[in-house]
Write a protein that holds these residues in place. Structure first.
Motif, PDB file in Angstrom:
ATOM      1  N   LEU A 263      37.093  19.352  68.490  1.00 12.74           N
ATOM      2  CA  LEU A 263      36.441  18.531  67.486  1.00 12.74           C
ATOM      3  C   LEU A 263      36.717  19.049  66.082  1.00 12.74           C
ATOM      4  O   LEU A 263      36.818  18.265  65.129  1.00 12.74           O
ATOM      5  N   CYS A 264      36.885  20.341  65.938  1.00 13.63           N
ATOM      6  CA  CYS A 264      37.277  20.901  64.640  1.00 13.63           C
ATOM      7  C   CYS A 264      38.672  20.412  64.249  1.00 13.63           C
ATOM      8  O   CYS A 264      38.935  20.134  63.069  1.00 13.63           O
ATOM      9  N   ALA A 265      39.570  20.301  65.231  1.00 14.36           N
ATOM     10  CA  ALA A 265      40.920  19.795  64.944  1.00 14.36           C
ATOM     11  C   ALA A 265      40.861  18.346  64.474  1.00 14.36           C
ATOM     12  O   ALA A 265      41.550  17.951  63.524  1.00 14.36           O
TER      13      ALA A 265
ATOM     14  N   ALA B 294      46.190  27.940  64.704  1.00 20.90           N
ATOM     15  CA  ALA B 294      45.984  26.554  64.276  1.00 20.90           C
ATOM     16  C   ALA B 294      44.518  26.159  64.425  1.00 20.90           C
ATOM     17  O   ALA B 294      43.914  25.577  63.512  1.00 20.90           O
ATOM     18  N   TYR B 295      43.933  26.474  65.574  1.00 23.18           N
ATOM     19  CA  TYR B 295      42.528  26.141  65.779  1.00 23.18           C
ATOM     20  C   TYR B 295      41.618  26.934  64.831  1.00 23.18           C
ATOM     21  O   TYR B 295      40.581  26.433  64.384  1.00 23.18           O
TER      22      TYR B 295
ATOM     23  N   ARG C 152      38.959  25.320  62.326  1.00 23.94           N
ATOM     24  CA  ARG C 152      37.560  25.759  62.363  1.00 23.94           C
ATOM     25  C   ARG C 152      37.081  26.121  60.955  1.00 23.94           C
ATOM     26  O   ARG C 152      35.955  25.789  60.559  1.00 23.94           O
ATOM     27  N   GLY C 153      37.940  26.795  60.183  1.00 25.16           N
ATOM     28  CA  GLY C 153      37.581  27.156  58.817  1.00 25.16           C
ATOM     29  C   GLY C 153      37.383  25.940  57.938  1.00 25.16           C
ATOM     30  O   GLY C 153      36.445  25.882  57.122  1.00 25.16           O
ATOM     31  N   ILE C 154      38.238  24.943  58.091  1.00 23.48           N
ATOM     32  CA  ILE C 154      38.103  23.699  57.322  1.00 23.48           C
ATOM     33  C   ILE C 154      36.791  23.008  57.665  1.00 23.48           C
ATOM     34  O   ILE C 154      36.064  22.539  56.784  1.00 23.48           O
TER      35      ILE C 154
ATOM     36  N   ALA D   9      39.439  18.286  60.943  1.00 21.47           N
ATOM     37  CA  ALA D   9      40.411  18.754  59.947  1.00 21.47           C
ATOM     38  C   ALA D   9      41.433  17.665  59.623  1.00 21.47           C
ATOM     39  O   ALA D   9      41.843  17.508  58.469  1.00 21.47           O
ATOM     40  N   PHE D  10      41.843  16.906  60.646  1.00 20.06           N
ATOM     41  CA  PHE D  10      42.761  15.787  60.415  1.00 20.06           C
ATOM     42  C   PHE D  10      42.101  14.737  59.523  1.00 20.06           C
ATOM     43  O   PHE D  10      42.697  14.252  58.554  1.00 20.06           O
TER      44      PHE D  10
END
Length: 320
Positions: free
Chosen positions: A53-55, A23-24, A28-30, A58-59
């Motif tokens: 912060l990547c999560a 999931a992370y 991270r890719g997004i 992404a949201f």
């Protein structure tokens, strides 16, 4: 504005470590693909803060993609945003989910004790872009004309602040929960720092937003300089907009001072990241100013080398 008080509900279901790792990785890719400025700041953070912060990003990206989807009607976008927020609430309440963004985000929320109300505010801010006109009653109806395809979203700068609070100041509040802070004085500073970033975005994206039928420059500000929404159609004259955009830039500069004041309030291991983020956005604003606020001929952005120079200084701060 408060930092959000809704309590996080204890989970009934816990994802497996392998699920969280994946999931992370997706988040991270997004972030790497879409966050042209944020990702550079994230690079100087410790791994678990960087992942979290990547999560969050992404949201936010999912919310923006739904709100800006040109293949859907405004009503369909509102429904899809509601569905997305409902999915978040179910995940927060411990229901199983296979959505990688929600898996990583709810894990981040528990890890850093982020008030659930802040995440709701993020989604509500995006929803303001697809709100029916009557939703704006509390802050004044959008200004438009019978012949113009453009809608002026907000009447005054104070009206605009609610939108900026939800889409940017709340991001600042979420970030400082992840960065780490103890003194509540950090919260208003984070809110104002978010305002600086959002005003910079609004100035940079005036032309792009107009192509989507949106004008974030307040009606009273346009009127002060004898401008209308129609002046953004076709080929706007950069010289006519220069004084207005310079005024908005001065407002942003004032709010950047709050960002500088915020840095000492957050945990030392996160201070370089915030410094990088503030200086990337501030440098972008000054680059716009150097171009005489001509954001119409071409989109203004920092080059990779310009961002890397700021990032290098941030790394040096982390090492010293």
């Amino acid at each position: 504005m408060s930092a959000g008080t809704q309590q996080i509900i204890a989970p009934h279901w816990t994802p497996a470590p392998a699920q969280l790792t994946m999931a992370y990785s997706v988040c991270r890719g997004i972030t790497r693909s879409n966050a042209k400025n944020f990702y550079y700041a994230f690079m100087v953070l410790p791994k678990r803060k960087r992942e979290s912060l990547c999560a969050v990003y992404a949201f936010m990206r999912r919310c923006d993609d739904i709100a800006d989807d040109p293949t859907r009607s405004i009503e369909d976008r509102r429904v899809k945003l509601d569905t997305w927020l409902d999915a978040l609430h179910r995940a927060q309440q411990g229901e199983p989910t296979d959505d990688p963004i929600l898996l990583a985000l709810t894990h981040t929320q528990r890890r850093f004790t982020i008030p659930a109300g802040l995440l709701d505010e993020l989604a509500l801010g995006t929803a303001m872009d697809v709100a029916a006109p009557e939703v704006h009653d509390e802050i004044g109806p959008p200004a438009t004309s019978a012949t113009s395809p453009l809608t002026i979203q907000y009447q005054t700068f104070d009206d605009l602040r609610l939108y900026c609070y939800r889409v940017a100041s709340v991001v600042g509040l979420v970030c400082i929960h992840i960065f780490g802070y103890r003194d509540p004085a950090a919260e208003p500073l984070a809110e104002q720092c978010g305002l600086a970033f959002q005003l910079t975005n609004i100035i940079r994206d005036v032309k792009e937003d107009a192509t989507m039928g949106r004008v974030y420059l307040p009606q009273e500000d346009l009127a002060q300089f004898a401008l209308t929404a129609e002046d953004l159609l076709s080929a706007p004259d950069p010289a006519r907009f220069r004084p207005l955009l310079a005024m908005e830039a001065d407002r942003a500069r004032t709010f950047y001072e709050s960002g500088d004041q915020l840095i000492p309030y957050i945990s030392e291991d996160s201070q370089p990241a915030l410094w990088v983020l503030i200086n990337i956005y501030r440098t972008l604003l000054e680059k716009i100013a150097e171009r005489q606020y001509d954001v119409f001929t071409a989109k203004v952005s920092l080059t990779v080398s310009e961002k890397l120079r700021i990032l290098a200084k941030g790394f040096l701060q982390r090492l010293t």
